[in-house]
Design an enzyme around this catalytic site. Structure first.
Site, mmCIF file in Angstrom:
data_model
loop_
_atom_site.group_PDB
_atom_site.id
_atom_site.type_symbol
_atom_site.label_atom_id
_atom_site.label_comp_id
_atom_site.label_asym_id
_atom_site.label_seq_id
_atom_site.Cartn_x
_atom_site.Cartn_y
_atom_site.Cartn_z
ATOM 1 N NE ARG A 246 40.697 35.125 40.115
ATOM 2 C CZ ARG A 246 41.631 35.351 39.182
ATOM 3 N NH1 ARG A 246 42.503 36.291 39.361
ATOM 4 N NH2 ARG A 246 41.710 34.583 38.120
ATOM 5 C CG ASP B 113 40.056 38.943 31.443
ATOM 6 O OD1 ASP B 113 40.341 37.809 31.020
ATOM 7 O OD2 ASP B 113 39.891 39.198 32.643
ATOM 8 N NE ARG C 54 42.139 31.868 39.689
ATOM 9 C CZ ARG C 54 41.494 31.258 40.683
ATOM 10 N NH1 ARG C 54 41.849 31.478 41.917
ATOM 11 N NH2 ARG C 54 40.510 30.430 40.415
ATOM 12 C CE LYS D 194 46.774 36.152 30.705
ATOM 13 N NZ LYS D 194 46.131 35.461 31.826
ATOM 14 C CG ASN D 195 43.274 33.988 29.835
ATOM 15 O OD1 ASN D 195 44.388 33.912 30.375
ATOM 16 N ND2 ASN D 195 42.431 34.961 30.081
ATOM 17 C CB CYS E 232 45.335 38.496 42.368
ATOM 18 S SG CYS E 232 43.895 38.321 41.327
ATOM 19 N NE ARG F 110 50.448 37.395 35.792
ATOM 20 C CZ ARG F 110 49.623 37.007 36.762
ATOM 21 N NH1 ARG F 110 49.376 37.798 37.787
ATOM 22 N NH2 ARG F 110 49.032 35.840 36.711
ATOM 23 C CB VAL G 63 32.963 38.234 35.971
ATOM 24 C CG1 VAL G 63 33.912 37.038 36.099
ATOM 25 C CG2 VAL G 63 32.006 38.014 34.790
#
Ligand code: EPZ
Length: 423
Positions: A121, A305, A92, A21-22, A116, A397, A327
């Site tokens: 962010r 993540d 975002r 996804k990223n 979020c 998502r 992070v």
């Protein structure tokens, strides 16, 4: 929003990982840098990808998404330079279209992305970087307006923190600006390397991705190309941890194991059996695992993540663990939900102190963001009885075919669509 209901299960067998996804999201922003056709393969069917495709279509691009094969074809000129709030609100990463549209059309505008559950962010690194690249950037009633200006021949942008999004945004824009651009303290995540490959296949001249210093030599224009994105290391890590946290064993296929060294190191410290191939990993829970300390850091450190997921694993370990989040320092909404399931953990500043417990108890818990929701589903598989994870649309998502993949691993799982409209 709907719910996912899970019952105690031992996750075992084989699971195939989807495209990242990223990687897909910044690459779908970069395709704005040419009117020629770009063909992308292994794009996962995810709500975040659908949102980004909606944004491209809103900008005027022709987009065809063959969901059965994961192929996306994008072509045509940009016709509109404003990205609407209702799309940016959802995700975002859509902010990264601001620069490419402005560099192609002279100007663009998009709403300031909101925060979020994992933090505020901000996008100040993006904005300061665009200004260094010669853009005029202004705020107007919650909108950010960017206008292309004159870029100095040689520019160095120093990122105060190795921001993934800011690195991707600035390298994409600098690719078609005159002169050279150096990004110092750049993020080193594998997805940066994938974006560099895509941009260079489009005719850019970029080097250094994967290191903290990226050199971009601007070219006049970029052209079409065909590109296959890398596998999703976070999806892979999620299933690895799910199998281990439920006492199972299995093989995770189509994973770049070299993208997850920090995870393998943590799991081996905890006592898991990890056998790595180049594109698969075999894992096995070996009796009770031990607690261990983890520092969450930018790549190649332990990924933020996977922080919610590894916390679930350590909540059932023997002994004490400390997980420090460097992070997103407030990314702990899942901790309270796990305590409701019987976990013994507490937060001190940006560290979670975990005392392992014998078992977790199923109950109703609430998903707050993509990775926290995945972690709560894993906790439900590990817990006694039944667990309902509410607000569960977050998981769609970032995890393609997540119900099918967990079911194939023996997970007792079902999705109950929610009646309450999305807030
Ligand atoms: C990317 O988000 C990922 N998203 C995130 O994954 C991931 O958690 C994050 O990188 C860190 O690895 C995508 O790639 C689409 P950052 P991004 O800019 O780019 C601060 C998921 O679940 N910061 O690297 O938004 C920021 O607040 C998602 O897949 C500024 O202060 O993250 C954070 O503390 C969640 N100003 C730190 O830097 C800025 O202008 C790292 O953020 C930008 C960032």
């Amino acid at each position: 929003m709907g719910s996912i209901i899970v019952e105690k299960s031992v996750l075992q067998g084989e699971v195939e990982i989807s495209g990242a996804k990223n990687s897909a999201l910044p690459i779908l922003a970069a395709v704005l840098l040419t009117d020629e056709e770009i063909v992308l393969h292994k794009i996962p069917v995810l709500s975040d990808v659908e949102t980004m495709i909606d944004i491209l279509r809103t900008a005027g691009k022709n987009v065809v998404f063959e969901r059965d094969t994961g192929t996306v074809k994008v072509s045509g000129p940009i016709l509109h330079t404003h990205v609407p709030y209702e799309l940016v609100r959802k995700m975002r990463a859509s902010f990264n279209v601001l620069g490419p549209i402005a560099v192609m059309m002279g100007e663009s505008s998009t709403p300031l992305p909101g925060g979020c559950a994992i933090g505020v962010r901000p996008v100040d690194f993006h904005i300061e970087g665009l200004k260094k690249l010669g853009f005029d950037v202004n705020y107007d009633h919650g909108e950010i307006l960017a206008r292309r200006g004159n870029k100095s021949e040689d520019v160095t942008v120093y990122l105060p923190f190795p921001s993934v999004g800011a690195t991707e945004h600035l390298m994409s824009v600098a690719a078609v600006l005159p002169g050279t651009t150096v990004i110092e303290n750049a993020a080193m995540e594998p997805e940066i390397g994938d974006l560099q490959s895509l941009l260079n296949e489009m005719g850019a001249d970029i080097s250094g991705a994967g290191t903290s210093r990226i050199l971009i030599k601007g070219v006049k224009r970029l052209h079409g190309c065909e590109h296959t994105i890398i596998p999703d290391r976070i999806e892979a890590g999620t299933y690895v941890i799910g199998i281990l946290a439920t006492g199972g064993e299995g093989i995770v296929r189509n994973v770049r194991t070299d993208h997850l060294d920090a995870l393998w190191a943590a799991l081996e410290k905890a006592g898991a059996v990890v056998k790595k191939g180049e594109n698969f990993v075999e894992i096995k829970s070996w009796n009770k695992w031990r607690g261990c300390d983890i520092d969450v850091l930018p790549y190649p450190g332990f990924p933020t993540d996977l922080q919610p997921q590894i916390i679930v694993y350590l909540s059932l370990a023997q002994g004490t663990s400390m997980v420090t989040e460097n992070v997103f320092k407030t990314r702990f909404a899942h901790v309270g939900e796990l305590v409701r399931m019987g976990a013994n953990m507490k937060i001190k500043e940006n560290t979670v102190i975990i005392n392992g417990v014998e078992k977790l108890q199923g109950t109703t818990v609430m998903g707050t963001d993509l990775r926290a929701t995945a972690a709560l589903v894993i906790a439900g598989f590990a817990a006694e009885g039944e667990t309902e994870v509410t607000q569960v649309e977050h998981i769609f998502r970032g995890y393609e075919n997540v119900i099918e993949k967990f079911s194939k691993l023996g997970g007792k799982i079902r999705y109950v669509p929610g009646g309450v409209p999305e807030i």
